[in-house]
Design a protein around this motif. Sequence first.
Motif, PDB file in Angstrom:
ATOM      1  N   VAL A 218      12.753  18.963  60.810  1.00  0.00           N
ATOM      2  CA  VAL A 218      12.340  20.052  61.705  1.00  0.00           C
ATOM      3  C   VAL A 218      12.004  19.487  63.079  1.00  0.00           C
ATOM      4  CG1 VAL A 218      10.611  21.831  62.124  1.00  0.00           C
ATOM      5  CG2 VAL A 218      11.500  21.491  59.807  1.00  0.00           C
ATOM      6  N   TYR A 219      11.237  18.411  63.088  1.00  0.00           N
ATOM      7  CA  TYR A 219      10.855  17.813  64.364  1.00  0.00           C
ATOM      8  C   TYR A 219      12.089  17.358  65.146  1.00  0.00           C
ATOM      9  CZ  TYR A 219       9.481  14.446  67.843  1.00  0.00           C
ATOM     10  OH  TYR A 219       9.359  13.770  69.027  1.00  0.00           O
ATOM     11  N   ASP A 220      13.017  16.686  64.479  1.00  0.00           N
ATOM     12  CA  ASP A 220      14.209  16.185  65.172  1.00  0.00           C
ATOM     13  C   ASP A 220      14.982  17.314  65.831  1.00  0.00           C
ATOM     14  OD1 ASP A 220      13.608  13.594  64.451  1.00  0.00           O
ATOM     15  OD2 ASP A 220      14.956  13.563  62.709  1.00  0.00           O
ATOM     16  N   ALA A 221      15.118  18.424  65.123  1.00  0.00           N
ATOM     17  CA  ALA A 221      15.862  19.557  65.680  1.00  0.00           C
ATOM     18  C   ALA A 221      15.136  20.145  66.889  1.00  0.00           C
ATOM     19  CB  ALA A 221      16.073  20.627  64.610  1.00  0.00           C
ATOM     20  N   ILE A 222      13.808  20.235  66.800  1.00  0.00           N
ATOM     21  CA  ILE A 222      13.037  20.755  67.931  1.00  0.00           C
ATOM     22  C   ILE A 222      13.145  19.807  69.118  1.00  0.00           C
ATOM     23  CG2 ILE A 222      10.702  21.277  68.754  1.00  0.00           C
ATOM     24  CD1 ILE A 222      10.084  22.344  65.949  1.00  0.00           C
ATOM     25  N   ASP A 228      18.949  26.688  66.431  1.00  0.00           N
ATOM     26  CA  ASP A 228      19.536  27.055  65.143  1.00  0.00           C
ATOM     27  C   ASP A 228      19.186  26.023  64.071  1.00  0.00           C
ATOM     28  OD1 ASP A 228      20.648  29.313  66.239  1.00  0.00           O
ATOM     29  OD2 ASP A 228      22.633  28.415  66.543  1.00  0.00           O
ATOM     30  N   ALA A 229      19.318  24.752  64.407  1.00  0.00           N
ATOM     31  CA  ALA A 229      19.019  23.695  63.438  1.00  0.00           C
ATOM     32  C   ALA A 229      17.534  23.677  63.091  1.00  0.00           C
ATOM     33  CB  ALA A 229      19.445  22.338  63.996  1.00  0.00           C
ATOM     34  N   ALA A 230      16.683  23.927  64.083  1.00  0.00           N
ATOM     35  CA  ALA A 230      15.242  23.936  63.828  1.00  0.00           C
ATOM     36  C   ALA A 230      14.872  25.069  62.879  1.00  0.00           C
ATOM     37  CB  ALA A 230      14.486  24.080  65.141  1.00  0.00           C
ATOM     38  N   ALA A 231      15.433  26.257  63.114  1.00  0.00           N
ATOM     39  CA  ALA A 231      15.141  27.402  62.250  1.00  0.00           C
ATOM     40  C   ALA A 231      15.647  27.141  60.835  1.00  0.00           C
ATOM     41  CB  ALA A 231      15.782  28.665  62.816  1.00  0.00           C
TER      42      ALA A 231
END
Length: 255
Positions: A218-222, A228-231
């Motif tokens: 989650v952190y990496d995507a943010i 989209d990846a974070a969600a």
Amino acid sequence: MADGSAAPADREEALRGLGRGPGRRLHGAIAHKLGTAILSGQYQPGDILSGEVAFAEELKVSRSAYREAIQVLTAKGLVASRPKAGTRVLPRERWNLLDPEVLAWAFAGEPDLQFVRDLFELRAVVEPAAARLAAQRRDKADLKAMRDALAAMRRHTLTNDAGRAADRDFHDAILRASHNAALLVLSASIGAAVHWTTQFKQRARELPRNPIPDHARVYDAIADGDGDAAAQAMGVLVQLALEDTASAIEAAVQG
């Protein structure tokens, strides 16, 4: 109960061990005991609680402490007091179930599985959306808060209070990074839900897997600014956490 009151044995069990506790005022201890009893089902909606005089005499507490405790429960929607009618437990739909203290009372015993699922459904609605917004709006301070929380989770693991506090901080940092004032109102409730479900699922057994890599994704995507990846990553994290918690409840029932 035909008379609308809790059974004496149940009431005695619900109120056993009442004390001030470290740093806890007496009325807070009474509210905790009664709140836990209501959330655990020892008192049912419609039940009448012991009268002020009888309760104070039974527990050797002041009537004013009892009244203050009832005010706490009233503010959280658990009970209503009427002159001559007494203090009655309100229907469940009136309870402020997202109040962090009410959540603590719910998890002090064995929480209802449906309620646990309800909490995760709320998280599944709120947190992926917050993660998406965080990826779009986060600033350096937001990312630092997430990194620090993630580092603390890795250092302490989720098997102790320090690690669980870091877990709560991580989820709180994401809600704050959304820079949405309405979402931020839910941060205390979401944080409490994260804390109590994580603690609960370790009661009967150790965690079946390490959830920290899920948080790292989650952190990496943010950090990458990929909403989209974070969600998606947050959605997976919440779903896996639900499965772990449901397994813990089933293990507790069977054990």
